[in-house]
Motif scaffolding. Structure first.
Motif, PDB file in Angstrom:
ATOM      1  N   LYS A 178       0.833  -1.213   0.000  1.00 41.13           N
ATOM      2  CA  LYS A 178       0.000   0.000   0.000  1.00 41.13           C
ATOM      3  C   LYS A 178       0.864   1.259   0.000  1.00 41.13           C
ATOM      4  CE  LYS A 178      -4.111   1.936   2.217  1.00 41.13           C
ATOM      5  NZ  LYS A 178      -3.614   3.335   2.190  1.00 41.13           N
ATOM      6  N   ALA A 179       2.036   1.166   0.631  1.00 40.69           N
ATOM      7  CA  ALA A 179       2.935   2.324   0.641  1.00 40.69           C
ATOM      8  C   ALA A 179       3.414   2.655  -0.771  1.00 40.69           C
ATOM      9  CB  ALA A 179       4.131   2.046   1.553  1.00 40.69           C
ATOM     10  N   ASP A 180       3.599   1.618  -1.603  1.00 36.39           N
ATOM     11  CA  ASP A 180       4.014   1.868  -2.981  1.00 36.39           C
ATOM     12  C   ASP A 180       2.908   2.533  -3.789  1.00 36.39           C
ATOM     13  OD1 ASP A 180       6.441   0.681  -2.403  1.00 36.39           O
ATOM     14  OD2 ASP A 180       5.792  -1.303  -3.053  1.00 36.39           O
ATOM     15  N   THR A 181       1.659   2.097  -3.572  1.00 38.94           N
ATOM     16  CA  THR A 181       0.548   2.692  -4.315  1.00 38.94           C
ATOM     17  C   THR A 181       0.244   4.119  -3.860  1.00 38.94           C
ATOM     18  OG1 THR A 181      -0.999   1.666  -2.753  1.00 38.94           O
ATOM     19  CG2 THR A 181      -0.473   0.439  -4.764  1.00 38.94           C
ATOM     20  N   ASP A 182       0.485   4.421  -2.571  1.00 41.31           N
ATOM     21  CA  ASP A 182       0.218   5.773  -2.067  1.00 41.31           C
ATOM     22  C   ASP A 182       1.335   6.753  -2.409  1.00 41.31           C
ATOM     23  OD1 ASP A 182      -2.083   4.754  -1.039  1.00 41.31           O
ATOM     24  OD2 ASP A 182      -1.322   4.523   1.010  1.00 41.31           O
ATOM     25  N   LYS A 183       2.466   6.245  -2.834  1.00 44.37           N
ATOM     26  CA  LYS A 183       3.600   7.127  -3.130  1.00 44.37           C
ATOM     27  C   LYS A 183       3.345   7.881  -4.441  1.00 44.37           C
ATOM     28  CE  LYS A 183       7.465   5.291  -2.186  1.00 44.37           C
ATOM     29  NZ  LYS A 183       8.686   4.451  -2.258  1.00 44.37           N
ATOM     30  N   LYS A 184       3.579   9.191  -4.410  1.00 46.52           N
ATOM     31  CA  LYS A 184       3.389  10.040  -5.577  1.00 46.52           C
ATOM     32  C   LYS A 184       4.748  10.238  -6.255  1.00 46.52           C
ATOM     33  CE  LYS A 184      -0.504  12.471  -3.449  1.00 46.52           C
ATOM     34  NZ  LYS A 184      -1.023  13.800  -3.040  1.00 46.52           N
ATOM     35  N   VAL A 185       5.004   9.420  -7.247  1.00 43.09           N
ATOM     36  CA  VAL A 185       6.322   9.425  -7.879  1.00 43.09           C
ATOM     37  C   VAL A 185       6.540  10.711  -8.681  1.00 43.09           C
ATOM     38  CG1 VAL A 185       7.856   8.173  -9.439  1.00 43.09           C
ATOM     39  CG2 VAL A 185       6.275   6.916  -7.964  1.00 43.09           C
ATOM     40  N   THR A 188       7.029  13.682  -6.447  1.00 33.92           N
ATOM     41  CA  THR A 188       8.348  13.645  -5.809  1.00 33.92           C
ATOM     42  C   THR A 188       9.441  14.097  -6.770  1.00 33.92           C
ATOM     43  OG1 THR A 188       7.578  11.787  -4.449  1.00 33.92           O
ATOM     44  CG2 THR A 188       9.945  12.173  -4.548  1.00 33.92           C
TER      45      THR A 188
END
Length: 221
Positions: A178-185, A188
Motif C-alpha cells: 500500500k505504501a508503494d501505491t500511495d507514493k506520488k512518484v 516527488t
C-alpha cells in the motif's frame, strides 16, 4: 502540354546482367547458396572426425576486456593466455598448445583480477582435461597421460571450449504494498527538480534574512 514542374520519368529497366565491353554486369546471383551450405556442413563433419577427440572449435581462449573506454566493461574471448597466467596455473608454455591451450606471447596482465580469473579458468580446464598419449602403441604411458578408463569416457566438445557466459541483468519481483501505491512518484520528481533548480535563490534569500535579522537587532538596541 506536359507539366514541366514535375520530374521527367527516366526509369532504367535495362539491367546489365553480363559483363560486356561497354559496361560491367551489376546483377550478382547466388544460385549455389544451398549447395555451399551443404558443402560447409560436410567440411565441418570431416574436420570433426579428423581432429577427434580434440574440440571442434579449437583451443581454450582467455577472458579479456574489450578496448577503449566505451567497451572496456564488456568481456570477450582473447587470442591466448599470457606467460604469467600459464606460470601461475602450472602449465608449461611449450606444452600448452599441445593440450589445447592457446598462448599469446605479446599480451600482458594489467590487473590482478583479470590474472586470477584466467588462472581459475585454466585450473578448471585442467581438472576436466583428458590427455591421450602421442603414440597409442607405447608400452609404458607417461605421467601426463590419462588412464585407459578416462580415455574411454572422452567425448568431443562441440562448440567453444568453456564459453564465456555474459551475465544478464535480472529483475527481482516483489509484492506491491500500500505504501508503494500511495507514493506520488511524479510529484516527488517535480519537487526534487524544483529544489535543485532553486537552491541558489534559496541560499541568497536565507543569507538576506539573516542579514535583515541582524540589522533589525542593531536598530532595536
Amino acid at each position: 502540354m506536359p507539366n514541366f514542374r514535375l520530374q521527367i520519368p527516366n526509369n532504367h529497366f535495362h539491367k546489365h546482367w553480363h559483363d560486356q565491353s561497354a559496361h560491367k554486369g551489376r546483377i550478382v546471383t547466388w544460385h549455389n547458396q544451398a549447395a555451399r551450405k551443404h558443402r560447409r556442413r560436410e567440411n565441418r563433419l570431416v574436420k570433426a572426425q579428423r581432429v577427434f577427440p580434440r574440440p571442434v572449435n579449437g583451443m581454450l581462449r582467455p577472458v579479456v576486456h574489450c578496448q577503449t573506454i566505451r567497451y572496456n566493461s564488456k568481456k570477450r574471448a582473447g587470442k591466448g593466455f599470457t606467460l604469467t597466467e600459464l606460470k601461475e596455473a602450472g602449465v608449461n608454455k611449450r606444452e600448452a598448445r599441445g593440450i589445447g591451450i592457446s598462448v599469446d606471447y605479446r599480451r600482458k596482465n594489467r590487473s590482478e583480477g583479470g590474472l586470477r580469473e584466467n588462472v581459475a579458468r585454466l585450473a578448471a580446464y585442467k581438472s576436466n582435461l583428458i590427455v591421450f598419449p602421442k603414440k597409442m602403441n607405447r608400452k609404458k604411458p607417461q605421467a601426463t597421460d590419462s588412464s585407459k578408463a578416462e580415455q574411454s569416457k572422452a567425448e568431443q566438445v562441440v562448440g567453444d571450449v568453456m564459453p564465456i557466459v555474459k551475465p544478464k541483468p535480472g529483475v527481482v519481483p516483489y509484492k506491491i504494498t500500500k505504501a508503494d501505491t500511495d507514493k506520488k512518484v511524479f510529484f516527488t520528481l517535480r519537487v526534487a527538480r524544483s529544489d535543485a533548480k532553486l537552491v541558489g535563490k534559496r541560499e541568497v534569500r536565507a543569507k538576506k534574512a539573516v542579514a535583515d535579522a541582524a540589522e533589525k537587532a542593531k536598530t532595536a538596541l
